[in-house]
Design a protein around this motif. Structure first.
Motif, short mmCIF file in Angstrom:
data_model
loop_
_atom_site.label_atom_id
_atom_site.label_comp_id
_atom_site.label_asym_id
_atom_site.label_seq_id
_atom_site.Cartn_x
_atom_site.Cartn_y
_atom_site.Cartn_z
N ARG A 260 -12.69 16.28 31.24
CA ARG A 260 -11.65 16.39 32.26
C ARG A 260 -11.71 15.31 33.33
NH1 ARG A 260 -15.47 20.20 32.62
NH2 ARG A 260 -16.45 20.72 34.61
N ASP A 261 -12.90 14.77 33.63
CA ASP A 261 -12.99 13.67 34.59
C ASP A 261 -12.60 12.33 33.95
OD1 ASP A 261 -13.84 15.35 36.61
OD2 ASP A 261 -15.96 14.95 36.26
N HIS A 262 -12.62 12.28 32.64
CA HIS A 262 -12.42 11.02 31.92
C HIS A 262 -11.27 11.08 30.91
CE1 HIS A 262 -16.78 10.98 33.08
NE2 HIS A 262 -16.41 9.80 33.51
N SER A 263 -10.52 12.16 30.89
CA SER A 263 -9.51 12.34 29.84
C SER A 263 -8.22 11.61 30.15
CB SER A 263 -9.20 13.83 29.65
OG SER A 263 -8.18 14.00 28.69
N SER A 264 -7.63 11.01 29.11
CA SER A 264 -6.28 10.50 29.19
C SER A 264 -5.40 11.14 28.12
CB SER A 264 -6.25 8.97 29.06
OG SER A 264 -7.00 8.53 27.94
N GLY A 265 -5.81 12.34 27.66
CA GLY A 265 -4.95 13.12 26.77
C GLY A 265 -5.44 13.22 25.35
N LEU A 266 -4.53 13.71 24.51
CA LEU A 266 -4.80 13.92 23.09
C LEU A 266 -3.72 13.22 22.27
CD1 LEU A 266 -5.59 17.76 23.11
CD2 LEU A 266 -7.22 15.87 23.32
N ASN A 267 -4.05 12.93 21.02
CA ASN A 267 -3.14 12.25 20.10
C ASN A 267 -3.14 12.97 18.76
OD1 ASN A 267 -2.88 10.31 17.69
ND2 ASN A 267 -1.98 9.09 19.32
N CYS A 268 -1.96 13.04 18.14
CA CYS A 268 -1.84 13.64 16.81
C CYS A 268 -2.21 12.61 15.75
CB CYS A 268 -0.42 14.13 16.56
SG CYS A 268 0.02 15.63 17.43
N GLY A 269 -3.47 12.59 15.34
CA GLY A 269 -3.91 11.68 14.28
C GLY A 269 -3.61 12.28 12.92
N ARG A 270 -2.35 12.18 12.52
CA ARG A 270 -1.83 13.01 11.43
C ARG A 270 -2.46 12.70 10.07
NH1 ARG A 270 4.41 10.88 11.27
NH2 ARG A 270 4.24 11.28 13.50
N TRP A 271 -2.78 11.44 9.79
CA TRP A 271 -3.26 11.12 8.45
C TRP A 271 -4.68 11.65 8.24
CZ3 TRP A 271 1.14 10.49 6.64
CH2 TRP A 271 2.10 9.71 7.26
N ASP A 272 -5.56 11.40 9.17
CA ASP A 272 -6.90 11.97 9.05
C ASP A 272 -6.87 13.50 9.13
OD1 ASP A 272 -9.30 10.26 8.68
OD2 ASP A 272 -8.38 9.10 10.27
N TYR A 273 -5.89 14.04 9.83
CA TYR A 273 -5.76 15.50 9.93
C TYR A 273 -5.49 16.10 8.55
CZ TYR A 273 -4.45 20.01 11.95
OH TYR A 273 -4.39 21.35 12.28
N ILE A 274 -4.65 15.43 7.76
CA ILE A 274 -4.38 15.90 6.40
C ILE A 274 -5.66 15.83 5.56
CG2 ILE A 274 -3.09 15.42 4.28
CD1 ILE A 274 -0.85 14.29 6.13
N PHE A 275 -6.37 14.72 5.68
CA PHE A 275 -7.66 14.56 4.99
C PHE A 275 -8.62 15.68 5.39
CE2 PHE A 275 -11.82 12.21 6.03
CZ PHE A 275 -12.46 12.64 4.88
N SER A 276 -8.70 15.97 6.68
CA SER A 276 -9.60 17.01 7.16
C SER A 276 -9.17 18.39 6.70
CB SER A 276 -9.66 16.98 8.70
OG SER A 276 -10.46 18.02 9.19
N PHE A 277 -7.87 18.63 6.60
CA PHE A 277 -7.38 19.92 6.11
C PHE A 277 -7.90 20.18 4.70
CE2 PHE A 277 -4.08 23.17 6.99
CZ PHE A 277 -3.99 23.78 5.75
N ILE A 278 -7.81 19.16 3.84
CA ILE A 278 -8.31 19.29 2.48
C ILE A 278 -9.82 19.49 2.49
CG2 ILE A 278 -8.58 18.13 0.26
CD1 ILE A 278 -6.01 16.56 0.90
N LYS A 279 -10.53 18.67 3.26
CA LYS A 279 -11.99 18.71 3.26
C LYS A 279 -12.53 20.02 3.82
CE LYS A 279 -14.20 15.98 6.12
NZ LYS A 279 -14.84 14.78 6.73
#
Length: 536
Positions: A260-279
Motif C-alpha cells: 500500500r505504501d508502494h502500490s501503483s495498482g494492478l494489471n490484467c496479465g491475461r495470457w499468463d493468467y490463462i497459462f496459470s488457470f491450466i497449471k
C-alpha cells in the motif's frame, strides 16, 4: 568481493553497471531475502499439491479483515496519474528509443517474458535504460544506416524484473545464484533511482507472476530496505502488480494492502493468467480448456477477473490496468489488417467502458488506436472514481471453465507457434512476431500446457479423436516439416529448431506438468565464463 562471483563476461559497458557498490547492493539483497524466497517457493509447491488433491483456490478466511477494511493505497506521483496507453517490449537499444518516443503514456521495459534472459540481453538492457534515463541513448541501424534518438516528449519509464521463480546463474552469492528479480531490480534501482528523482520521475516497476500476498510482502520489504540503503524516502518506489496467476486473483485486496505504501495498482496479465488457470487446475479433468483462441475476455471467468480487478483497485484509490493487445499491423493485406485492428478497437473499447484506467499494446502503431478510444471515453487522467459497486464476483465465477471446441487445427497451431517461439528464445529473442501476433514467453507456456492437458486427460477433440503421445509425435514431425519449408532449409538447419522441438515435445508429453518451461530452457542460455558455451 568476498563470497561474490560474476561468471558472465564483463566488458567496459557492463563494468559501468556492475560497479563495486552495485554488486554489493545486489549481494546484500540476495543474502537478506533469498531464505524467505526459498520458503515461499516451497509454499507454492505445497499449495499446488493441495490443488492436485482436488482443492480449489478460495478467498482466504484469515485475511477477510483486509478485504472488508476501509483503507487506501498511498497517493501516486504526477507521472503515473495518466496511464491510458502503455507500450511493452524488450530492452534492446532500438526498442527502448522507439517505445519512449511512441506517444504512449508509459513504456514498460521488460526483463521478463518479452526478453530471453541471456547475460548479454540483461546487461545490455541495464546499460540501455541507464543511458535512456540520462538522455544520452542513441542507435544507428547497421543495415539501414538510420539513426535513432530520443524525442523531447517521452513515455514514463516502468521496469519489469523477472519473476520470483527465476535465478540469475551468472552471479553467485555465497555459492548460490542470485534470485533474478533481485538482480534486475537491484542493478536498476542502485544505478538509476536518484537520477530518476532528480529528473522529476522515480523508480517505477511492474511485478510479475506472484501467487500470493506473502510474495507481495516480500517485495515490499525489499523496497523498504532498498530505499533505506540508498537514503531515499520510503514510498518513493511505485509498483504495479500483474494479476496473472489464478491464486493471485483471490488475493487482489491483500496484494494491494501489502504494497500500500508502494502500490501503483494492478494489471490484467491475461495470457499468463490463462497459462496459470491450466497449471493450477491441471489435475482436474473437468477443467480442460477449449482451443486457446476461444479463451477471450468474453469468457465468464476472464470477464469476472477483469471486472473484479477494476472494482478492487478503484475501491483502494489506484489504477486498474487492462491487458495486452497482441495484434501487430499486417503489411500487404488490407483486409487482414483491418480485421486485426477491429479486434484491437473492440478490446480497448470494452476495457475503457468497463472502467480500466489504461491498457497495453505491443506495437507502436497501436498506440494511436488505443489512445483515441481512451481519449474519447476517458477524457480525464483516469477513472478511479468509477467504483463499479455493481460488480460482485464469487469464487465460482473465477473458476468457471471456458467453453468452446477442441480442434486438431489448434493442436497443430500450438506446435508451430510454441516451437518457433522457443527457437527464437533460445537464440536470445523473447519478443517474436508470429502469424500477425506479437508473442512472448506466455505464448509458449499456454501452447505446451494446453497440449499436455489434452493428452494427459485424454480429452477428445471435437471430431471425437483422442490424441495419444504417439499421435502427437507424428503431428510434431509433420508440423516441423512445414516450418522447415516456411523458413527455408538453411535457416532451419542453422537455427535452434531441433532443440526447441525437443523441449516442446518433452514438456508437452511429460507425465507431470512442469511449472515453467523457461526454467529448463534457461540452461541453454547459461554461459559461465569458464565454460564459454551454452549447456543443458
Amino acid at each position: 568481493m568476498d563470497g561474490v562471483s560474476i561468471l558472465g563476461p564483463v566488458n567496459r559497458d557492463y563494468a559501468t553497471i556492475l560497479t563495486p557498490g552495485a554488486v554489493a547492493f545486489v549481494a546484500h539483497l540476495a543474502r537478506t531475502y533469498t531464505p524467505r524466497l526459498e520458503e515461499l517457493l516451497a509454499r507454492r509447491k505445497s499449495i499446488q499439491a493441495y490443488y492436485d488433491e482436488g482443492a480449489k483456490p478460495q478467498f482466504l478466511p484469515e485475511t477477510r479483515h483486509v478485504r472488508e477494511g476501509n483503507w487506501k493505497v498511498a497517493p501516486l506521483p504526477h507521472d503515473l496519474q495518466d496511464r491510458r496507453v502503455e507500450i511493452t517490449g524488450p530492452v534492446d537499444r532500438k526498442m527502448v528509443i522507439n517505445a519512449l518516443n511512441s506517444g504512449a503514456s508509459v513504456y514498460m521495459a521488460d526483463f521478463e517474458d518479452s526478453s530471453a534472459p541471456a547475460w548479454s540481453v540483461n546487461l545490455d538492457g541495464q546499460v540501455n535504460l541507464r543511458d535512456a534515463i540520462r538522455g544520452s541513448i542513441s542507435f544507428e541501424d547497421p543495415k539501414s544506416g538510420k539513426r535513432y534518438s530520443l524525442n523531447p516528449k517521452l513515455a514514463t519509464l516502468v521496469v519489469r524484473p523477472r519473476g520470483w521463480h527465476l535465478p540469475e546463474k551468472h552471479m553467485l552469492v555465497d555459492g548460490k545464484p542470485v534470485p533474478a528479480p533481485l538482480f534486475d531490480f537491484g542493478l536498476y534501482f542502485f544505478n538509476n533511482a536518484r537520477e530518476l528523482l532528480n529528473r522529476g520521475s522515480g523508480p517505477y516497476f511492474y511485478l510479475p507472476k506472484m501467487q500470493s500476498h506473502l510474495e507481495a510482502r516480500l517485495w515490499n520489504d525489499v523496497f523498504v530496505d532498498a530505499q533505506r540503503q540508498l537514503g531515499i524516502p520510503r514510498g518513493t518506489i511505485k509498483a504495479t502488480v500483474l494479476i496473472e496467476t489464478l491464486p493471485a486473483a483471490f488475493e487482489m485486496d491483500e496484494i494491494l494492502y501489502e504494497l500500500r505504501d508502494h502500490s501503483s495498482g494492478l494489471n490484467c496479465g491475461r495470457w499468463d493468467y490463462i497459462f496459470s488457470f491450466i497449471k493450477t487446475l491441471r489435475a482436474d479433468p473437468a477443467a480442460v480448456m477449449p482451443d486457446r483462441g476461444c479463451v477471450t475476455m468474453e469468457q465468464h471467468c476472464m470477464r469476472s477477473y477483469s471486472l473484479m480487478l477494476i472494482r478492487t483497485c478503484h475501491r483502494r484509490g489506484v489504477h486498474a490496468m487492462g491487458g495486452m493487445a497482441a495484434q501487430i499491423p499486417v503489411k500487404n493485406n488490407p483486409a487482414i489488417n483491418e480485421a486485426a485492428m477491429a479486434k484491437v478497437k473492440a478490446d480497448k473499447l470494452r476495457e475503457v467502458r468497463d472502467g480500466h484506467d489504461g491498457t497495453w499494446v505491443a506495437h507502436p502503431a497501436l498506440v494511436t488506436i488505443a489512445k483515441q478510444i481512451f481519449d474519447e471515453h476517458m477524457p480525464q487522467a483516469n477513472q478511479i472514481d468509477k467504483l463499479r459497486l455493481d460488480v460482485n464476483v464469487t469464487a465460482s465465477d473465477l473458476l468457471q471453465v471456458p467453453r468452446g471446441p477442441r480442434t486438431e487445427a489448434c493442436l497443430r497451431n500450438n506446435i508451430v507457434v510454441g516451437v518457433q517461439y522457443l527457437e527464437a528464445w533460445l537464440g536470445g529473442l523473447g519478443c517474436v512476431p508470429l502469424y500477425n501476433l506479437m508473442e512472448d514467453a506466455a505464448t509458449a507456456e499456454i501452447c505446451r500446457t494446453q497440449v499436455w492437458q489434452w493428452i494427459h486427460h485424454r480429452a477428445p477433440l471435437d471430431n471425437g479423436r483422442v490424441i495419444s503421445k504417439q499421435d502427437f509425435a507424428g503431428m510434431m514431425r509433420e508440423e516441423l516439416a512445414k516450418v522447415r519449408d516456411e523458413v527455408g532449409a538453411q535457416r532451419f538447419a542453422s537455427g535452434h529448431f531441433a532443440e526447441a522441438a525437443k523441449l516442446f515435445e518433452r514438456f508437452s508429453t511429460a507425465d507431470e506438468l512442469a511449472d515453467f518451461l523457461t526454467l529448463p530452457a534457461y540452461e541453454y542460455l547459461v554461459q559461465p565464463a569458464q565454460q564459454g558455451q551454452a549447456r543443458l
